[in-house]
Structure formats: structure tokens, C-alpha cells
Scaffold this active site. Structure first.
Site, PDB file in Angstrom:
ATOM      1  N   ALA A  21      -3.470 -17.218  -8.072  1.00 21.63           N
ATOM      2  CA  ALA A  21      -4.002 -17.060  -9.426  1.00 21.63           C
ATOM      3  C   ALA A  21      -5.455 -17.483  -9.569  1.00 21.63           C
ATOM      4  CB  ALA A  21      -3.142 -17.865 -10.410  1.00 21.63           C
ATOM      5  N   SER A  44      -2.264 -21.622  -6.570  1.00 20.95           N
ATOM      6  CA  SER A  44      -3.268 -21.249  -5.585  1.00 20.95           C
ATOM      7  C   SER A  44      -3.530 -22.435  -4.671  1.00 20.95           C
ATOM      8  CB  SER A  44      -4.566 -20.817  -6.283  1.00 20.95           C
ATOM      9  OG  SER A  44      -5.562 -20.485  -5.341  1.00 20.95           O
ATOM     10  N   VAL A  71       1.531 -20.360  -0.285  1.00 25.68           N
ATOM     11  CA  VAL A  71       2.787 -19.630  -0.102  1.00 25.68           C
ATOM     12  C   VAL A  71       3.159 -19.476   1.365  1.00 25.68           C
ATOM     13  CG1 VAL A  71       2.538 -18.373  -2.272  1.00 25.68           C
ATOM     14  CG2 VAL A  71       1.720 -17.333  -0.151  1.00 25.68           C
ATOM     15  N   TYR A 162      -1.709  -5.739   8.199  1.00 22.55           N
ATOM     16  CA  TYR A 162      -1.687  -5.637   6.735  1.00 22.55           C
ATOM     17  C   TYR A 162      -0.742  -4.526   6.282  1.00 22.55           C
ATOM     18  CZ  TYR A 162      -3.522  -5.507   1.947  1.00 22.55           C
ATOM     19  OH  TYR A 162      -3.645  -5.546   0.569  1.00 22.55           O
ATOM     20  N   ALA A 164       1.751  -3.220   7.906  1.00 20.97           N
ATOM     21  CA  ALA A 164       3.127  -3.607   8.212  1.00 20.97           C
ATOM     22  C   ALA A 164       3.663  -4.587   7.173  1.00 20.97           C
ATOM     23  CB  ALA A 164       3.191  -4.223   9.611  1.00 20.97           C
TER      24      ALA A 164
END
Length: 257
Positions: A21, A44, A71, A162, A164
């Protein structure tokens, strides 16, 4: 049949979690959701960027909870979800936006490059969806929006990892939509082409690459963040209640030919 009104897009009181974000599409999606009434859990890795976007959200009269997390580190996902639920009691919307791109020719892709892209774009996205999905299952409702790419539908040179990862995002979206429909959870994806963001800025400054993009875009321009954030508001709202498992291409016609 009753006509739809602007209330179909009203997100007043909804709680939205947005990953990535702090900048780019995540920043603009967070502000768009807040503009339509949502309170935002902004996630973030960079605290200074989170504080800046939270300040803008609060200036609209909405609540903002900045949460520093990565993440690609799945152990940081559950604490983020716990903080969101503790603060707001529920999660109505998840925008899985965090993503990276490490362009390399296929013959030069390293294992480290591949893992970085997959860990953020696909693995991290899935486990964010899983953690938030468990909350939504208990609520018996929710909207999950995964940010994919047209690179998940067509091949783009120099982007094996990317492409994939985004192809995986599209199929994860469909599987979750099927499994969680019984819980009244809508799971869709937005698949943009090249949008003017800090991620794409270096690439689009290359005259040859910019020409390649424009030649492959029937509408003849690079996308704007609003093109994507408007779609996110739609998929987060009641207006999209009968949509699930859909990959919404926001690409200026790139994949039409």
C-alpha cells in the site's frame, strides 16, 4: 428491475486490507477505497510510506491502520491479520497487491531471482488470501481482489518468472473462488498491462521498450493508476456481487490480438 445507483459502489464502514500500500497501485487503490468510504489496513515494508498514505486516508475522515510487513515472509502475515481484526473486528476486503518484477532473459534467470518473484507474487499472495480467507469464512462474507497482470495471460519477453507467477495468481484466484463461494466470498483478479507506477517507470523511460508497449496497445497509451483503482472499487463493492473467479484485464486491448 431496479436501477443501480451510486450506492452500489458505497464502501462506507467496510474494512479493507491492502498489501503493497505504500506506493504505486497499492497507494492509489488504498486512497480509492477510502474515498468510497472504507477504512484501510495499509501494509508495506516501508514505514515512512505507510505513514504518508495513512495520513492521506485519515484526511478523508476514514480510519487507517499502517502495518509494516513483508508478504514474502509468511510469518509476518498472521500477525498483520490479527492486528486488523483486533482493531476493527472484521475484514471485508482484501487487495493482494504486493508484487515485484526482476526482468531477465530466460537463459539468465537465477534461482534467487525466481524465488524472490515467486515468494512475493504467488506464495505471499496465496498465504495472505488464506489468512484473511479464514476470517471471511467465519464472517460468511468477503471480497478478495488479487492483482495479477496481462503477463499471466500472454508471454512477455524477459519475464519468465514474472509471467509464471501471474499465471499462478490467475489459477489460484479461480480455485479460491470455487472453494469459497459457499461462504459468500467473492475472489477475483485485476490483470493490468503496463501502468505508470514507480515499478514500471525505469522500463517505460527506455524509448525502445516504450514503443514496444504502445505498438501492442490498441488504445495507444500506457495505463494510469486510476484505471486499476476504479476496477478495485467495483470489485470491492456490491456492484460485483455476482462475479467470482474472474480475471479482469485492464490492458488497453493488449490481449485482444
Amino acid at each position: 428491475m431496479p436501477m443501480q445507483t451510486k450506492n452500489e459502489f458505497d464502501l462506507s464502514g467496510k474494512i479493507a486490507v491492502v498489501t503493497g500500500a505504500g506506493r504505486g497501485l497499492g497507494h492509489d487503490i488504498s486512497l480509492a477505497l477510502a474515498r468510497y468510504g472504507a477504512h484501510v489496513v495499509a501494509c508495506s515494508r516501508t514505514e515512512s510510506e505507510l505513514k504518508a498514505v495513512a495520513k492521506k486516508i485519515q484526511a478523508m475522515g476514514r480510519q487507517a491502520l499502517p502495518v509494516s510487513m513483508d508478504v514474502s515472509d509468511i510469518h509476518s502475515i498472521r500477525p498483520m491479520v490479527d492486528r486488523a481484526v483486533e482493531a476493527f473486528g472484521r475484514i471485508d476486503i482484501l487487495v493482494n497487491n504486493a508484487g515485484i518484477n526482476r526482468p531477465q532473459r530466460a537463459e539468465d534467470v537465477t534461482e534467487d531471482n525466481w524465488d524472490q518473484v515467486m515468494n512475493t507474487n504467488l506464495k505471499g499472495l496465496f498465504f495472505c488470501a488464506q489468512a484473511v480467507g479464514r476470517v471471511m469464512i467465519s464472517q460468511k462474507m468477503g471480497k478478495i481482489i488479487n492483482i495479477s497482470s496481462d503477463a499471466g495471460t500472454v508471454g512477455i519477453p524477459g519475464r519468465a518468472a514474472y509471467c509464471a507467477s501471474k499465471g499462478g495468481v490467475n489459477l489460484v484466484t479461480k480455485v479460491l473462488a470455487i472453494e469459497w463461494a459457499q461462504h459468500h466470498i467473492n475472489v477475483n483478479a485485476i490483470a493490468p498491462a503496463f501502468i505508470e507506477t514507480p515499478l514500471t517507470e525505469p522500463m517505460l523511460k527506455d524509448p525502445a521498450f516504450n514503443q514496444y508497449v504502445l505498438e501492442n496497445t490498441p488504445l495507444g497509451r500506457v495505463g494510469k493508476p486510476k484505471d486499476v483503482s476504479s476496477a478495485a472499487v467495483f470489485l470491492a463493492s456490491k456492484a460485483s456481487d455476482y462475479m467470482t473467479g474472474h480475471i479482469m484485464l485492464i490492458d488497453g486491448g493488449w490481449t485482444a490480438h
